[in-house]
Write an enzyme that holds these catalytic residues in place. Structure first.
Site, PDB file in Angstrom:
ATOM      1  N   SER A  47      -1.946  27.800  32.471  1.00  0.00           N
ATOM      2  CA  SER A  47      -2.588  29.074  32.820  1.00  0.00           C
ATOM      3  C   SER A  47      -3.732  28.906  33.808  1.00  0.00           C
ATOM      4  CB  SER A  47      -3.106  29.763  31.551  1.00  0.00           C
ATOM      5  OG  SER A  47      -4.145  29.000  30.970  1.00  0.00           O
ATOM      6  N   SER A  63      -2.442  12.203  32.967  1.00  0.00           N
ATOM      7  CA  SER A  63      -3.561  11.330  32.606  1.00  0.00           C
ATOM      8  C   SER A  63      -4.709  11.648  33.547  1.00  0.00           C
ATOM      9  CB  SER A  63      -3.117   9.869  32.678  1.00  0.00           C
ATOM     10  OG  SER A  63      -4.165   9.027  32.277  1.00  0.00           O
ATOM     11  N   TYR A  85     -12.925  10.596  26.461  1.00  0.00           N
ATOM     12  CA  TYR A  85     -11.887  11.073  27.388  1.00  0.00           C
ATOM     13  C   TYR A  85     -11.011   9.910  27.868  1.00  0.00           C
ATOM     14  CZ  TYR A  85      -9.944  13.477  31.507  1.00  0.00           C
ATOM     15  OH  TYR A  85      -9.102  14.025  32.452  1.00  0.00           O
ATOM     16  N   LYS A 107      -7.003   9.245  27.380  1.00  0.00           N
ATOM     17  CA  LYS A 107      -6.084   9.124  28.524  1.00  0.00           C
ATOM     18  C   LYS A 107      -5.453   7.726  28.605  1.00  0.00           C
ATOM     19  CE  LYS A 107      -6.537  13.346  30.178  1.00  0.00           C
ATOM     20  NZ  LYS A 107      -5.426  14.296  30.247  1.00  0.00           N
TER      21      LYS A 107
HETATM   22  N1  LIG Z   1      -9.714  18.646  37.077  1.00  0.00           N
HETATM   23  C1  LIG Z   1      -9.906  17.342  37.148  1.00  0.00           C
HETATM   24  O1  LIG Z   1     -10.844  16.866  37.799  1.00  0.00           O
HETATM   25  C2  LIG Z   1      -8.940  16.399  36.477  1.00  0.00           C
HETATM   26  C3  LIG Z   1      -8.930  15.065  36.894  1.00  0.00           C
HETATM   27  C4  LIG Z   1      -8.051  14.189  36.266  1.00  0.00           C
HETATM   28  C5  LIG Z   1      -7.193  14.629  35.271  1.00  0.00           C
HETATM   29  N2  LIG Z   1      -7.243  15.947  34.891  1.00  0.00           N
HETATM   30  C6  LIG Z   1      -6.338  16.354  33.819  1.00  0.00           C
HETATM   31  O2  LIG Z   1      -5.493  17.371  34.310  1.00  0.00           O
HETATM   32  C7  LIG Z   1      -5.173  18.288  33.258  1.00  0.00           C
HETATM   33  C8  LIG Z   1      -5.514  19.702  33.688  1.00  0.00           C
HETATM   34  O3  LIG Z   1      -6.887  19.743  34.025  1.00  0.00           O
HETATM   35  P1  LIG Z   1      -7.538  21.038  34.690  1.00  0.00           P
HETATM   36  O4  LIG Z   1      -8.781  20.580  35.333  1.00  0.00           O
HETATM   37  O5  LIG Z   1      -6.519  21.783  35.451  1.00  0.00           O
HETATM   38  O6  LIG Z   1      -7.933  21.838  33.338  1.00  0.00           O
HETATM   39  P2  LIG Z   1      -8.457  23.344  33.160  1.00  0.00           P
HETATM   40  O7  LIG Z   1      -8.719  23.994  34.449  1.00  0.00           O
HETATM   41  O8  LIG Z   1      -9.572  23.273  32.169  1.00  0.00           O
HETATM   42  O9  LIG Z   1      -7.201  24.006  32.420  1.00  0.00           O
HETATM   43  C9  LIG Z   1      -6.838  23.509  31.159  1.00  0.00           C
HETATM   44  C10 LIG Z   1      -5.575  24.167  30.685  1.00  0.00           C
HETATM   45  O10 LIG Z   1      -5.215  23.602  29.413  1.00  0.00           O
HETATM   46  C11 LIG Z   1      -5.110  24.646  28.429  1.00  0.00           C
HETATM   47  N3  LIG Z   1      -5.525  24.128  27.135  1.00  0.00           N
HETATM   48  C12 LIG Z   1      -6.711  23.544  26.804  1.00  0.00           C
HETATM   49  N4  LIG Z   1      -6.732  23.236  25.503  1.00  0.00           N
HETATM   50  C13 LIG Z   1      -5.531  23.627  24.988  1.00  0.00           C
HETATM   51  C14 LIG Z   1      -4.961  23.581  23.695  1.00  0.00           C
HETATM   52  N5  LIG Z   1      -5.635  23.082  22.644  1.00  0.00           N
HETATM   53  N6  LIG Z   1      -3.706  24.066  23.536  1.00  0.00           N
HETATM   54  C15 LIG Z   1      -3.022  24.579  24.584  1.00  0.00           C
HETATM   55  N7  LIG Z   1      -3.506  24.643  25.826  1.00  0.00           N
HETATM   56  C16 LIG Z   1      -4.760  24.176  26.033  1.00  0.00           C
HETATM   57  C17 LIG Z   1      -6.052  25.744  28.982  1.00  0.00           C
HETATM   58  O11 LIG Z   1      -5.719  27.051  28.484  1.00  0.00           O
HETATM   59  P3  LIG Z   1      -6.399  27.676  27.138  1.00  0.00           P
HETATM   60  O12 LIG Z   1      -7.855  27.274  27.168  1.00  0.00           O
HETATM   61  O13 LIG Z   1      -6.161  29.141  27.229  1.00  0.00           O
HETATM   62  O14 LIG Z   1      -5.667  27.059  26.001  1.00  0.00           O
HETATM   63  C18 LIG Z   1      -5.746  25.665  30.466  1.00  0.00           C
HETATM   64  O15 LIG Z   1      -4.534  26.315  30.758  1.00  0.00           O
HETATM   65  C19 LIG Z   1      -5.957  17.806  32.024  1.00  0.00           C
HETATM   66  O16 LIG Z   1      -5.106  17.006  31.230  1.00  0.00           O
HETATM   67  C20 LIG Z   1      -7.067  16.955  32.625  1.00  0.00           C
HETATM   68  O17 LIG Z   1      -7.500  15.961  31.717  1.00  0.00           O
HETATM   69  C21 LIG Z   1      -8.084  16.837  35.467  1.00  0.00           C
END
Ligand SMILES: NC(=O)c1ccc[n+]([C@@H]2O[C@H](COP(=O)([O-])OP(=O)(O)OC[C@H]3O[C@@H](n4cnc5c(N)ncnc54)[C@H](OP(=O)(O)O)[C@@H]3O)[C@@H](O)[C@H]2O)c1
Length: 322
Positions: free
Chosen positions: A43, A169, A183, A187
């Site tokens: 989402s 990851s 974290y 990961k």
């Molecule tokens: N952004 C970065 O810098 C970065 C870097 C490296 C890796 N990542 C990884 O990439 C992935 C996505 O990151 P993002 O930055 O796009 O995250 P984000 O913007 O915070 O979005 C997180 C998504 O996960 C859902 N979510 C969180 N907790 C949940 C739960 N308990 N059950 C079901 N859905 C859940 C949220 O929706 P709801 O809250 O409505 O549930 C939302 O859709 C993560 O695994 C993160 O660790 C991110």
């Protein structure tokens, strides 16, 4: 051409042939057009962009998250930007029964992308144990819930085309980063899960990918940056930051090529070579690069470590002087 040069070329050619014979698992392509791509955390952020790009490529997409209103907004956004409707399901990945119901209601999955995740930077002695458990529960146990719920139908699929299970990851899942104790642990855990699972499911033509993004401009990162420990940002900055559409594109390409490790930028490629270990490798060319560059990359890694430890020392010294 000198004899030495010719011998060197011959050695390289023989070595490449040798690597082509030994790399495992075998190369594979994962088509996504007209196939069911199920994305958790779809989402917002990386998951939403993955859903948009997969839908634009003709996949039938389901996105899962908890907040139904934000899921509706995401569905609307994808409809406006691609003209395609995605399916939405609300569930908490920590609740196995809810995940099972969501997966069953969505129908057989061809590409399961476990992208959901939460992050928080906090030194371990300041990190509440409840919050540490929360990170492990969502990022690691939540992923097990998804795999357990989706695997039986993926194994028993009638369409015998190769299918894929993908884990999101982070570069903090390749190298420990100050402040990311919980974290990084969650990961790094995904890597163990991915390596073992790949061996368990290969006979079913199921292929595992592990994606390692650097800092990516998402709502999740924006929230995290408000509270992030400065030294965490200094270390994370070594790998730069990326836009969400670039990360989603790299991730989707890696999934379609069946790559086990999918890195998103040059620093990610260096980290991938530095941490190749005993991870699966489908590409003999990439295996060649890993073997040839291993020593040099270790030296580069030691230089990075020196700079990080220097920054950590300075940071602590400044804190003492304040
Ligand atoms: N952004 C970065 O810098 C970065 C870097 C490296 C890796 N990542 C990884 O990439 C992935 C996505 O990151 P993002 O930055 O796009 O995250 P984000 O913007 O915070 O979005 C997180 C998504 O996960 C859902 N979510 C969180 N907790 C949940 C739960 N308990 N059950 C079901 N859905 C859940 C949220 O929706 P709801 O809250 O409505 O549930 C939302 O859709 C993560 O695994 C993160 O660790 C991110």
């Amino acid at each position: 051409m000198s004899d030495t040069y010719l011998s060197l070329v011959a050695i390289c050619v023989f070595f490449l042939i040798f690597l082509k014979l030994i790399v495992r698992p075998h190369p594979v392509k994962i088509p996504i057009k007209s196939r069911h791509v199920f994305i958790t955390g779809g989402s917002k952020g990386i998951g939403l962009e993955l859903a948009r790009q997969a839908a634009a490529e003709g996949a039938r997409v389901t996105i899962l998250a908890r907040n139904l209103k934000i899921l509706e907004e995401a569905k609307n956004y994808i409809r406006v930007s691609t003209g395609i409707d995605v399916n939405i399901v609300s569930a908490d990945v920590c609740d196995f029964e809810a995940v099972k119901e969501a997966v069953e209601s969505a129908g057989p999955i061809d590409v399961l992308i476990c992208n959901h995740g939460i992050f928080a930077s906090q030194e371990v002695d300041n990190h509440d144990i409840k919050d540490i458990k929360g990170i492990i529960d969502v990022n690691l146990i939540g992923t097990f819930n998804l795999v357990k719920a989706a695997l039986p139908a993926m194994k028993n699929r009638s369409d015998r085309k190769p299918v894929s299970i993908v884990f999101m990851s982070s570069q903090a899942g390749q190298v420990g980063i100050y402040g990311y104790t919980a974290y990084s642990a969650s990961k790094f855990g995904l890597r163990g899960l991915a390596e073992a699972l790949q061996q368990e499911v290969i006979a079913h033509d199921i292929h595992v990918s592990l994606i390692f993004p650097p800092d990516t401009d998402t709502p999740g990162l924006a929230e995290e940056l408000k509270r992030r420990i400065p030294i965490t940002s200094i270390i994370a900055a070594s790998s730069g930051a990326m836009q969400v559409d670039e990360v989603a594109k790299k991730a989707l390409n890696g999934i379609k090529c069946g790559s086990f490790f999918v890195c998103c930028n040059f620093e990610g490629l260096m980290l991938r070579i530095a941490t190749a270990g005993v991870s699966p490798q489908r590409s003999y060319l990439m295996a060649f690069v890993e073997v040839i560059c291993a020593g040099v990359i270790r030296v580069v890694a030691l230089c990075y470590l020196r700079s990080w430890y220097n920054s950590i020392e300075k940071w602590h010294a400044n804190k003492k002087n304040v």
